[in-house]
Each structure stands twice: as structure tokens, then as C-alpha cells.
Write a protein that holds these residues in place. Sequence first.
Motif, PDB file in Angstrom:
ATOM      1  N   GLN A  42       0.760  -0.980   0.003  1.00  0.00           N
ATOM      2  CA  GLN A  42      -0.202  -0.032  -0.100  1.00  0.00           C
ATOM      3  C   GLN A  42       1.224   1.037  -0.325  1.00  0.00           C
ATOM      4  O   GLN A  42       1.542   1.498   0.704  1.00  0.00           O
ATOM      5  CB  GLN A  42      -0.816   0.144   1.325  1.00  0.00           C
ATOM      6  CG  GLN A  42      -1.775  -0.761   1.166  1.00  0.00           C
ATOM      7  CD  GLN A  42      -2.577  -0.620   2.635  1.00  0.00           C
ATOM      8  OE1 GLN A  42      -2.199   0.252   3.378  1.00  0.00           O
ATOM      9  NE2 GLN A  42      -4.639  -0.506   2.130  1.00  0.00           N
ATOM     10  N   PRO A  43       0.414   2.115  -0.952  1.00  0.00           N
ATOM     11  CA  PRO A  43       1.026   3.687  -1.075  1.00  0.00           C
ATOM     12  C   PRO A  43       1.310   4.616   0.431  1.00  0.00           C
ATOM     13  O   PRO A  43       0.338   4.401   0.776  1.00  0.00           O
ATOM     14  CB  PRO A  43       0.862   3.996  -2.608  1.00  0.00           C
ATOM     15  CG  PRO A  43      -0.117   3.101  -2.606  1.00  0.00           C
ATOM     16  CD  PRO A  43      -0.585   2.066  -2.413  1.00  0.00           C
ATOM     17  N   THR A  45       1.487   8.346   1.252  1.00  0.00           N
ATOM     18  CA  THR A  45       2.117   9.759   0.803  1.00  0.00           C
ATOM     19  C   THR A  45       2.899  10.530   2.445  1.00  0.00           C
ATOM     20  O   THR A  45       1.489  10.729   3.323  1.00  0.00           O
ATOM     21  CB  THR A  45       1.197  10.214  -0.136  1.00  0.00           C
ATOM     22  OG1 THR A  45       0.735   9.557  -1.393  1.00  0.00           O
ATOM     23  CG2 THR A  45       1.174  11.127  -0.269  1.00  0.00           C
ATOM     24  N   VAL A  75       6.025   9.707  -2.067  1.00  0.00           N
ATOM     25  CA  VAL A  75       5.163   8.484  -2.201  1.00  0.00           C
ATOM     26  C   VAL A  75       6.303   7.200  -1.696  1.00  0.00           C
ATOM     27  O   VAL A  75       7.787   7.255  -2.364  1.00  0.00           O
ATOM     28  CB  VAL A  75       4.264   8.180  -3.173  1.00  0.00           C
ATOM     29  CG1 VAL A  75       3.375   7.306  -3.348  1.00  0.00           C
ATOM     30  CG2 VAL A  75       3.582   8.938  -3.122  1.00  0.00           C
ATOM     31  N   THR A  77       6.023   2.951  -1.181  1.00  0.00           N
ATOM     32  CA  THR A  77       5.221   1.687  -1.776  1.00  0.00           C
ATOM     33  C   THR A  77       6.173   0.301  -0.327  1.00  0.00           C
ATOM     34  O   THR A  77       7.406   0.272  -1.325  1.00  0.00           O
ATOM     35  CB  THR A  77       4.845   1.451  -2.149  1.00  0.00           C
ATOM     36  OG1 THR A  77       4.310   2.138  -3.163  1.00  0.00           O
ATOM     37  CG2 THR A  77       4.166   0.260  -2.614  1.00  0.00           C
TER      38      THR A  77
END
Length: 273
Positions: A42-43, A45, A75, A77
Amino acid sequence: MLPVADMPGTPPHGPAAPAATNVISMPGKAFAPRDLAVLIGQPVTWRNDDTSTHDILSRSGGIESGFLGPGASYVFTPSVGGVFPYICTIHPQMQGRLRVYGLALEAAAAPRLPGRPTVLSGVAPAAGDEVVLTRLEAGVWVPDARIRAGGGGRFTFAVLPATPSTYRAEVGDRVSDGVAVRVVPRVTLRVRRGAKVVLEATATPSRAGARVRLERYVRERFTWVPVRAGRLDERSRVTFAVRTTVRQRLRVRVLASRGYADGRSAPVVVRPR
Ligand SMILES: [Cu+2]
């Protein structure tokens, strides 16, 4: 790992379950939220909402944004699980923590009251994933329930364990940490009035060996204070003989241990004869 899982006896409140959108803001010289749990893949930010330049660096997590001017974002991940502290190297007092899980499960902070279910909630990698809830029984994880994850991979289970239990969620070979659900024992109090008043308390399920306190209500202080200590016998019972010269409100508290929360009887009123 959910920090709760390896600390028996602590309340089973876990971290906030991973959010569907993972944004960490910098409204000033701080990260908000400071502590975020996300799933692998899940990225995340980081967004600089401040008027100063900041950056994000976590050597252990391989997170390195470089300088982010006002309005800029970065960002990242995560590809592996773990707990990754990070800082802003310009303002080292700006500290945060990213926790990365393969699958997340958490329980409500409050212990389960008798007859009331506890909701276990979590996040699976994707909507539609089949989530299996397993419960630890004599050292073996036994399937308890199954469900399809909803939007954002979110899922919930309502569980009603009679005794303290540890659960985990499984999706394919991904396994969450264990989550302990505490149980409040039911404490009933019987009063026998004679030359002395005898109070007999029973805890269910059996709390044999557990410490108990006889407590008296002190009106002037709006609080219950311990007046006598004891232990539940092998039948999960304890008796207190009380001689009183004044009217008193008494109750019995069974102290928390072994995955059980404190249990309290209803109060009884005792009067001098
Ligand atoms: Cu900074």
C-alpha cells in the motif's frame, strides 16, 4: 508485529487499522499521524503542508524522500513488513513511525462484557479476499469464521468467547499477529445474615485462585476502597464474614489476571443487627 501480541496482560487495543488511503501530513514541524500502520504494497504519501522544507529518512526502512518544499509530497510503497522509525533530518525532533504488516487485525480496547461480542476488525490486501479468522486452542490455530473482505480490503468479525482467547486473521499465506480478547468474569454475591453477615462471591467462568478484594463504598469520596483481601477457592468462591456497626455498601472485585479483566459484583447493603 502488533505490539499488543507479545505483551500478555496488556489491554488488547491494537494500533489503528491501516487506512485505505495512507497520507501523512506535515502541518508544521510534526508528522500527522506520527504513527501509521499500513499493509505491504500500500503506497504511503507524505505531504508537506508547512511553509518550511522538510524531508523523511528511515535508514532501516529504506525511506528517503530528499528535500520536500512546501506543497511537495513523496510516495513510498513498502515491500517488507516491520516497524520503521523515521525523522526529518532538517528538524530531527520531527519523528514518526511506519508499521508495515502483511495483514492487520485489531480488537476493541475495552474488555468484552459478559454476553456482549467483541468486534475484531482488520484490513486484507484486497477487496474480495477470503479472510479466515482462527483462534488459538491448546497451541493450535483453529478456524473460527470466514468472511470476504469488503471495500479497501476491510473486514470485521464479531466474536463472543466464553474465556480469554487469542485470534488471528489469515489470507492465503499472510497471517496477522495474534490479538487477545479479554473477558470480564461475572461475579455474583450472596448474602447470609446471622450473628455476622456472610458474603459469598462466585465468579464465572471459574477464576479459581484469582485474588479478590472486598470493597466498601465511601460516600464522602465517591469511591470504592478495599477493606479485605482474599482468593477464590477451587470452586471459584470466596466468603467474607463481616460484622458492622454502620450501614455499608459492599461489593466483591475479582482482580484481573490470565487474560481476564476485573470483575465486580453488584453492590449489597449491609446493616448492623
Ligand atoms: Cu523538517
